[in-house]
Design a protein around this motif. Structure first.
Motif, PDB file in Angstrom:
ATOM      1  N   ARG B  77       0.667  -1.211  -0.042  1.00  0.00           N
ATOM      2  CA  ARG B  77      -0.028  -0.058   0.086  1.00  0.00           C
ATOM      3  C   ARG B  77       0.766   1.168  -0.066  1.00  0.00           C
ATOM      4  O   ARG B  77       1.879   1.377   0.542  1.00  0.00           O
ATOM      5  CB  ARG B  77      -0.920  -0.022   1.155  1.00  0.00           C
ATOM      6  N   VAL B  78       0.521   2.341  -0.593  1.00  0.00           N
ATOM      7  CA  VAL B  78       1.247   3.626  -0.579  1.00  0.00           C
ATOM      8  C   VAL B  78       0.028   4.617  -0.177  1.00  0.00           C
ATOM      9  O   VAL B  78      -0.923   4.962  -0.325  1.00  0.00           O
ATOM     10  CB  VAL B  78       1.357   4.064  -1.890  1.00  0.00           C
ATOM     11  N   LEU B  79       0.483   4.849   1.482  1.00  0.00           N
ATOM     12  CA  LEU B  79      -0.417   5.843   2.165  1.00  0.00           C
ATOM     13  C   LEU B  79       0.291   7.166   2.193  1.00  0.00           C
ATOM     14  O   LEU B  79       1.485   7.137   2.102  1.00  0.00           O
ATOM     15  CB  LEU B  79      -0.566   5.346   3.615  1.00  0.00           C
ATOM     16  N   VAL B  80      -0.653   8.152   2.187  1.00  0.00           N
ATOM     17  CA  VAL B  80      -0.158   9.681   2.607  1.00  0.00           C
ATOM     18  C   VAL B  80       0.168   9.624   4.141  1.00  0.00           C
ATOM     19  O   VAL B  80      -0.550   9.385   4.788  1.00  0.00           O
ATOM     20  CB  VAL B  80      -1.302  10.629   2.070  1.00  0.00           C
ATOM     21  N   ALA B 136      -9.205   7.309   8.058  1.00  0.00           N
ATOM     22  CA  ALA B 136      -8.118   6.553   7.732  1.00  0.00           C
ATOM     23  C   ALA B 136      -7.101   7.330   6.988  1.00  0.00           C
ATOM     24  O   ALA B 136      -7.219   8.504   6.411  1.00  0.00           O
ATOM     25  CB  ALA B 136      -8.730   5.372   6.970  1.00  0.00           C
ATOM     26  N   LEU B 137      -5.988   6.831   6.915  1.00  0.00           N
ATOM     27  CA  LEU B 137      -4.737   7.662   6.292  1.00  0.00           C
ATOM     28  C   LEU B 137      -5.122   7.534   4.731  1.00  0.00           C
ATOM     29  O   LEU B 137      -5.631   6.309   4.532  1.00  0.00           O
ATOM     30  CB  LEU B 137      -3.292   6.869   6.456  1.00  0.00           C
ATOM     31  N   ALA B 138      -5.105   8.449   3.996  1.00  0.00           N
ATOM     32  CA  ALA B 138      -5.398   8.655   2.541  1.00  0.00           C
ATOM     33  C   ALA B 138      -4.547   7.645   1.974  1.00  0.00           C
ATOM     34  O   ALA B 138      -3.329   7.487   2.146  1.00  0.00           O
ATOM     35  CB  ALA B 138      -5.352  10.002   1.817  1.00  0.00           C
ATOM     36  N   HIS B 139      -5.225   7.040   0.945  1.00  0.00           N
ATOM     37  CA  HIS B 139      -4.399   6.273  -0.089  1.00  0.00           C
ATOM     38  C   HIS B 139      -3.949   6.792  -1.491  1.00  0.00           C
ATOM     39  O   HIS B 139      -4.691   7.701  -1.796  1.00  0.00           O
ATOM     40  CB  HIS B 139      -5.182   5.013  -0.574  1.00  0.00           C
ATOM     41  N   VAL B 140      -2.845   6.611  -1.904  1.00  0.00           N
ATOM     42  CA  VAL B 140      -2.546   7.200  -3.252  1.00  0.00           C
ATOM     43  C   VAL B 140      -3.328   6.286  -4.209  1.00  0.00           C
ATOM     44  O   VAL B 140      -3.427   5.127  -3.863  1.00  0.00           O
ATOM     45  CB  VAL B 140      -0.873   6.957  -3.495  1.00  0.00           C
ATOM     46  N   ARG B 460     -10.119  11.037   1.794  1.00  0.00           N
ATOM     47  CA  ARG B 460     -10.950  10.022   2.755  1.00  0.00           C
ATOM     48  C   ARG B 460     -12.171  11.198   3.358  1.00  0.00           C
ATOM     49  O   ARG B 460     -13.265  10.738   3.667  1.00  0.00           O
ATOM     50  CB  ARG B 460     -10.359   9.553   3.637  1.00  0.00           C
ATOM     51  N   MET B 461     -11.562  12.375   3.463  1.00  0.00           N
ATOM     52  CA  MET B 461     -12.558  13.320   4.245  1.00  0.00           C
ATOM     53  C   MET B 461     -12.694  14.545   3.251  1.00  0.00           C
ATOM     54  O   MET B 461     -11.919  15.418   3.132  1.00  0.00           O
ATOM     55  CB  MET B 461     -11.790  13.872   5.466  1.00  0.00           C
ATOM     56  N   ALA B 462     -13.652  14.283   2.604  1.00  0.00           N
ATOM     57  CA  ALA B 462     -13.990  15.331   1.312  1.00  0.00           C
ATOM     58  C   ALA B 462     -14.535  16.496   1.899  1.00  0.00           C
ATOM     59  O   ALA B 462     -15.214  16.658   2.763  1.00  0.00           O
ATOM     60  CB  ALA B 462     -15.053  14.612   0.348  1.00  0.00           C
ATOM     61  N   PRO B 463     -13.916  17.639   1.693  1.00  0.00           N
ATOM     62  CA  PRO B 463     -14.255  19.031   2.083  1.00  0.00           C
ATOM     63  C   PRO B 463     -15.852  19.490   1.715  1.00  0.00           C
ATOM     64  O   PRO B 463     -15.765  20.542   1.349  1.00  0.00           O
ATOM     65  CB  PRO B 463     -13.225  19.952   1.820  1.00  0.00           C
TER      66      PRO B 463
END
Ligand code: FES
Ligand SMILES: [Fe+2]
Lengths: 161, 472
Positions: B77-80, B136-140, B460-463
């Motif tokens: 996985r590639v996490l931000v 959750a941590l965002a994913h690339v 993950r958290m859309a504004p």
């Protein structure tokens, strides 16, 4: 650490200062002459690196590579040494680690200030010399220079330490 | 800083020249990070760097800090690398192994899939935060591997990795096929070399066959003047035939940079899709490791033949591929197992992280030559590399002048010949085809309209108004 008598320590200190002075004043032939034929000049890439053959090194030179290095520096198109780097070295904390008669192991710390092309850089390192006593005085069989920032990004390094 | 219309950007790249602003204007650099690095597949590393569950390394995609991690199920996985509470990096180590990433600020704890697992004093929130998708941590958005090499893309959509690589995928085949056990692994440490110059300079230089004779003149001279130790064998350009001295391969490589012009003109210079390309037919194994005269190489060849058959082994070892460019962030030497990942820091600052590979199933002693070779081609104090870095810096200083507009890339223009599907070959080995090809890709990326919100890490958290108003 072993207790060294004052005379031995003074001799070692003077030797290390002398090596530093030769480099600071660009006397590279005299500097090379301090090294034995079977010498190793080593600047590891990793903290606590065990060997220079299975892991890369910033510098891992035998005698012939050191000679090539110095010869390259003298070439008029050694672009990365035009203008020439100016350096000053500060050798400190000299300690005799072991004295086996023919060979000595000496630890010191080193600061090198380098100025070139309007930029100044500072290198700090722990240094260990393996020296041997010869008819012509002390000679360096191995010098290991552990830069504090060995693992960091480096702009091109065109000096030895 | 200027701002550019697409027409103005297109005008910076002409068939035989490019405008100096592409190297020196911070506004174009900022756009490149969005439009090139934000879209292309970017090389991140190799699966062997994260061989075990929980193993990770941190890196950047353009300026974005990411964690490349193998989760406990074994998936990559590639996490931000940014805490979803108030923003700090959750991981500040270059590499390691962990079951969780704990934010240093208030202790939010994420598992290797990025899920939020623990929040200290969570009872002060109206409801539990753990397990919430939006925290959750965002994913690339896209992650893929080709033969063990990990890539990711910041764009949610685009061509597959295999299509992106096209014919230069064969350079990855070359590096892996050379391993008797069919696998390679990262080993031997990572050099990080830095220069005050634009990121494109290194990708151009690695496929510039005219520069060695000039840039490396001093190290060619110094290595040639060095007397060969013991029984010299000038025919292989080396010191001792069959010798295993650590210095040999370095001396040979330094000398090889001084090859006569005819050698360079004969090279195969290939340009592929998306700015990729490679240099073929350069070094044979004879030149660098004296091939079969070297007992270690002979043992290696036997191991490879035993595994794949003599005929296939011959075929594999007759691929003589030097640098391959995977535009925009990778340059590697498949034949000699060096991988370089280019990280742009600013318009005039770049860091190149370089790795070596061990061929699994090859004799241990063979890796020593790889390490010695890495020291001379990628070492930060190498007599060869330091002159390249110096020239990048001088190029950057000249290119920052506003008094002269153009950089001339006309060498070999019009002489390209179509090669196998997807490839063009330079009419001569010193053609500037690779640079022109890189700028064709540059121009295409840079003038394509920006994608909208999809062109980013999965938010993950859309504004949106609804989430902004909702108490956490
Ligand atoms: S900012 Fe990360 S836990 Fe608060
Ligand atoms: Fe070069």
């Amino acid at each position: 650490m072993m207790m060294a008598d004052r005379d031995t320590l003074t001799t070692l200190e003077q030797f290390l200062y002398h090596e530093a002075w030769l480099l600071d004043t660009d006397r590279f032939d005299e500097w090379l002459a301090l090294y034995t034929e079977d010498c190793r000049y080593w600047v590891p890439l990793e903290h606590g690196q065990i060997d220079g053959e299975n892991t890369c090194s910033v510098i891992h030179d035998d005698r012939q590579l050191l000679e090539i290095r110095v010869r390259q520096w003298r070439h008029p198109r050694a672009h990365a040494r035009v203008p020439l780097p100016r350096t000053v070295r500060q050798v400190g904390n000299v300690m005799l680690l072991a004295d086996a008669g023919d060979t000595l192991s000496v630890r010191s710390t080193l600061m090198v200030t380098e100025f070139r092309a309007d930029r100044q850089r500072l290198f700090g390192a722990r240094v260990e010399h393996q020296l041997c006593r010869t008819g012509q005085g002390l000679r360096i069989r191995q010098k290991r220079v552990d830069l504090v920032n060995a693992e960091g990004p480096h702009d091109g390094i065109t000096i030895v330490f | 800083m200027n701002s550019y219309t697409n027409e103005q950007i297109a005008d910076l790249v002409r068939p035989d020249r490019v405008h100096h602003a592409v190297y020196s204007d911070p506004a174009l650099f900022a756009l490149e990070m969005k439009r090139i690095f934000g879209r292309a597949w970017l090389a991140l590393g190799h699966e062997s760097q994260i061989a075990t569950p929980g193993a990770f390394f941190t890196t950047h995609m353009a300026a974005e800090p990411v964690i490349v991690v193998r989760d406990l199920e074994g998936e990559i996985r590639v996490l931000v690398n940014r805490c979803t509470h108030r923003g700090p990096l959750v991981c500040h180590e270059a590499r390691g192994e962990t079951r969780q990433f704990v934010c240093p600020y208030h202790g939010w704890t994420f598992d290797p899939t990025g899920q939020l697992r623990f929040v200290p004093m969570e009872s002060s929130y109206a409801s539990s935060l753990c397990g919430r998708e939006d925290l959750a941590l965002a994913h690339v958005p896209r992650v893929a591997s080709y033969r063990g090499f990990i890539f990711a893309s910041l764009a949610a959509e685009g061509e597959s990795l295999v299509d992106f690589l096209g014919p230069v995928a064969s350079s990855y085949d070359d590096i892996v096929d050379r391993a008797p056990a069919g696998e390679v692994e990262v080993a031997g440490g990572m050099f990080r070399h830095a220069y005050n110059g634009n990121w494109k300079l290194v990708l151009e230089n690695h496929i510039d066959t005219v520069h060695p004779a000039f840039v490396h003149q001093s190290s060619v001279h110094a290595a040639r003047e060095q007397p060969d130790a013991e029984s010299g064998d000038a025919s292989t350009g080396g010191s001792r035939a069959g010798a295993t001295s650590f210095a040999d391969i370095q001396i040979r490589q330094m000398r090889q940079n001084g090859a006569p012009p005819a050698v360079w003109e004969r090279l195969g210079i290939f340009a592929g899709p998306n700015g990729h390309g490679y240099m073929g037919d350069y070094h044979s194994d004879d030149r660098l490791v004296v091939a079969m005269a070297n007992p270690v190489f002979a043992e290696y060849r036997a191991a490879l033949s035993a595994r794949v058959g003599a005929e296939r082994a011959t075929q594999i070892l007759s691929t003589h591929r030097f640098n391959t460019i995977v535009y925009p962030n990778c340059s590697f030497m498949s034949q000699f197992r060096q991988y370089r990942i280019v990280q742009p820091i600013a318009v005039d600052r770049t860091i190149v992280n370089t790795f070596s590979f061990r061929l699994k199933g090859a004799p241990e002693a063979m890796f020593r030559d790889t390490v010695a070779f890495a020291n001379i081609v990628n070492g930060t104090a190498s007599e060869v590399l330091t002159d390249d870095l110096e020239v990048y810096e001088r190029a950057q200083q000249g290119l920052s002048s506003g008094l002269v507009d153009w950089v001339y890339l006309g060498r070999g223009l019009g002489g390209d010949v179509p090669d196998s599907p997807g490839l063009r070959r330079g009419g001569m080995g010193t053609s500037e085809l690779p640079m022109r090809n890189q700028f064709e890709a540059w121009s295409r990326y840079m003038t394509a309209e920006d994608a909208t919100a999809t062109n980013r890490a999965t938010p993950r958290m859309a504004p949106s108004a609804s989430t902004l108003n909702k108490p956490l």
